[in-house]
Design a protein around this motif. Structure first.
Motif, short mmCIF file in Angstrom:
data_model
loop_
_atom_site.label_atom_id
_atom_site.label_comp_id
_atom_site.label_asym_id
_atom_site.label_seq_id
_atom_site.Cartn_x
_atom_site.Cartn_y
_atom_site.Cartn_z
N ARG A 289 -11.13 -6.95 8.21
CA ARG A 289 -10.96 -5.75 9.17
C ARG A 289 -9.17 -6.56 10.26
N THR B 40 0.49 -0.88 -0.21
CA THR B 40 -0.09 -0.03 -0.14
C THR B 40 0.69 1.50 -0.14
N SER C 170 -4.69 -5.79 -1.30
CA SER C 170 -5.64 -5.03 -0.28
C SER C 170 -6.61 -3.89 0.08
N ARG D 60 -2.04 -10.06 3.49
CA ARG D 60 -1.92 -8.64 3.44
C ARG D 60 -0.57 -7.22 3.06
N GLY D 61 -0.59 -6.70 2.41
CA GLY D 61 0.39 -6.08 1.73
C GLY D 61 0.96 -6.69 0.52
N ALA E 117 -7.30 -12.17 4.18
CA ALA E 117 -6.60 -11.10 3.52
C ALA E 117 -5.22 -11.30 5.22
N GLY E 118 -5.53 -12.32 6.06
CA GLY E 118 -3.72 -11.96 6.58
C GLY E 118 -2.61 -12.42 6.19
N ALA F 116 -7.26 -2.32 4.95
CA ALA F 116 -8.13 -3.36 3.78
C ALA F 116 -9.39 -2.64 3.43
N ASP G 210 -6.40 -7.28 8.82
CA ASP G 210 -6.13 -6.33 7.95
C ASP G 210 -6.62 -4.99 7.71
#
Length: 418
Positions: free
Chosen positions: A190, A3, A140, A136-137, A132-133, A196, A193
């Protein structure tokens, strides 16, 4: 894709072009109902590197791409991320921001009776949180459930997809389960992340003419919004469809819980097809039929969602199926003109996706025995052409090149000249 600092992509003041890969997954089979996995039918599993490269070369900044949950979690609690890891790495290298489609209709085979399995809301949320975990990065942006209205209709009202419910009571039962799952999935994303972006995606049919006495037009004009209204906490005591929901099985306490704790996305996606989204009704047959609505229908669609919800909007699916690329080019130009008009009117319209980028095969394949190619629909900026080796070649058509010009102009903040 790490991000960047600064405003979120949907708040940077620009319009962003995207594409999508059709990713309907209905893996359950039974007599008369074939498996429906569009990645398999379009040979995306074999050609995904080519397909993602074509997406990047089109000039798209965004791509809607879905994870096949039924393959990624083949048995309860056992995840296999090997392919998803490769795709995520490739998308990152290509510089494509992926709006991850976590659920495109189907459930894993281990969920007994699909959405009716009492484990579903918790398990779909756990799956969303795992994705999402882990990514992450890199990822997103997420769509927890694609087209919840269509999902509830095909699984709960029409009885065409598992768990094969029908009628208004089936629809309402599925609707409440799906909304519960979306709420829990968004919370899990959420938690895994916090930064997100959530992109909700709705179909939002339009209706024209007179409809049957059991489903009059004034009812349908509200019914098309009911899934978003439930998720966004808008079904309070005075909602026009609250009596319908209660009559057909919704519990008042759950409706009140949804209303008291609304779950809002960052971007609301609207799917619009100029030759399909608007429906008429034939009283002689008792069935609906598609009505051409064109650019005017798109303007009406975006303005109605803007007026009702006031959220940043994206056109998350649009295209015109045709064997003639010129018709697709004309729709691309109509789309660009409509976007310019809507944005000049102050509507926060942030993105548009040509969906699907490749030709696809219609869902009716599931309910038939004819050969697959009888069901090809020429949606694509990229044609699928079957060779003598049975492989589907990817051949960009003239509309693909026109899309490249529009996408480049949007990135540069300019307009495409004739």
């Amino acid at each position: 894709m790490t991000t960047a600092t600064g405003p979120a992509w949907y708040a940077d003041g620009r319009f962003h072009y995207g594409v999508g890969i059709e990713d309907t997954f209905i893996p359950q089979e039974r007599p008369g109902h074939r498996k429906l996995d569009l990645y398999e039918l379009t040979q995306h599993y074999d050609n995904w590197r080519i397909d993602l490269a074509l997406a990047a070369q089109s000039g798209a900044e965004l791509i809607r791409w879905g994870i096949p949950w039924y393959l990624t979690e083949p048995s309860e609690g056992r995840f296999d991320f090997r392919w998803i890891d490769e795709v995520a790495e490739t998308l990152d290298q290509l510089g494509l921001r992926c709006v991850v489609d976590l659920m495109h209709y189907g459930t894993p085979l281990w969920l007994e009776n699909a959405f009716l399995d009492p484990r579903y809301p918790d398990r779909v949320a756990r799956y969303a949180g795992e994705i999402a975990g882990r990514y992450r990065g890199v990822f997103s942006d997420y769509t927890p459930l694609n087209e919840p209205m269509v999902n509830a209709e095909w699984c709960g009202y029409r009885g065409g997809w598992p768990p094969y419910l029908s009628g208004d009571s089936g629809f309402v039962r599925l609707a409440m389960i799906l909304v519960d799952g979306m709420r829990r999935s968004q919370a899990a994303i959420r938690e895994a992340d916090p930064g997100a972006t959530i992109v909700a995606v709705e179909a939002g049919f339009q209706w024209t003419g007179d409809f049957g006495p059991g489903r009059p037009k004034d009812f349908l004009d509200e019914w098309r919004f009911v899934m978003a209204d439930l998720l966004f906490g808008r079904v309070g005591a005075d909602h026009p469809l609250r009596p319908y929901l209660l009559t057909h099985g919704a519990r008042a306490e759950q409706l009140d819980e949804f209303a008291a704790t609304p779950v809002l996305p960052d971007v609301l996606g609207i799917n619009y097809y100029p030759g399909f989204t608007r429906q008429g009704f034939d009283p002689a047959t008792g069935s609906s039929f598609p009505v051409e609505a064109g650019r005017a229908g798109l303007l009406e669609q975006v303005r109605s969602y803007h007026a009702r919800y006031g959220l940043p909007l994206a056109i998350t699916e649009t295209s015109r199926p045709s064997a003639e690329p010129g018709e697709k080019i004309a729709w691309l130009d109509d789309l660009a003109a409509a976007v310019a008009e809507l944005r000049s009117d102050g509507i926060d319209l942030v993105a548009g996706f040509w969906f699907p980028m490749l030709d696809m095969f219609e869902w009716e394949y599931r309910f038939d025995t004819r050969p697959l190619d009888d069901f090809r629909i020429q949606f694509g900026l990229v044609d699928l052409v079957r060779g003598p080796d049975n492989r589907l070649q990817r051949i960009p058509n003239r509309a693909y090149r026109h899309y490249q010009k529009l996408a480049a102009a949007a990135r540069d903040g300019g307009a495409v000249a004739d």
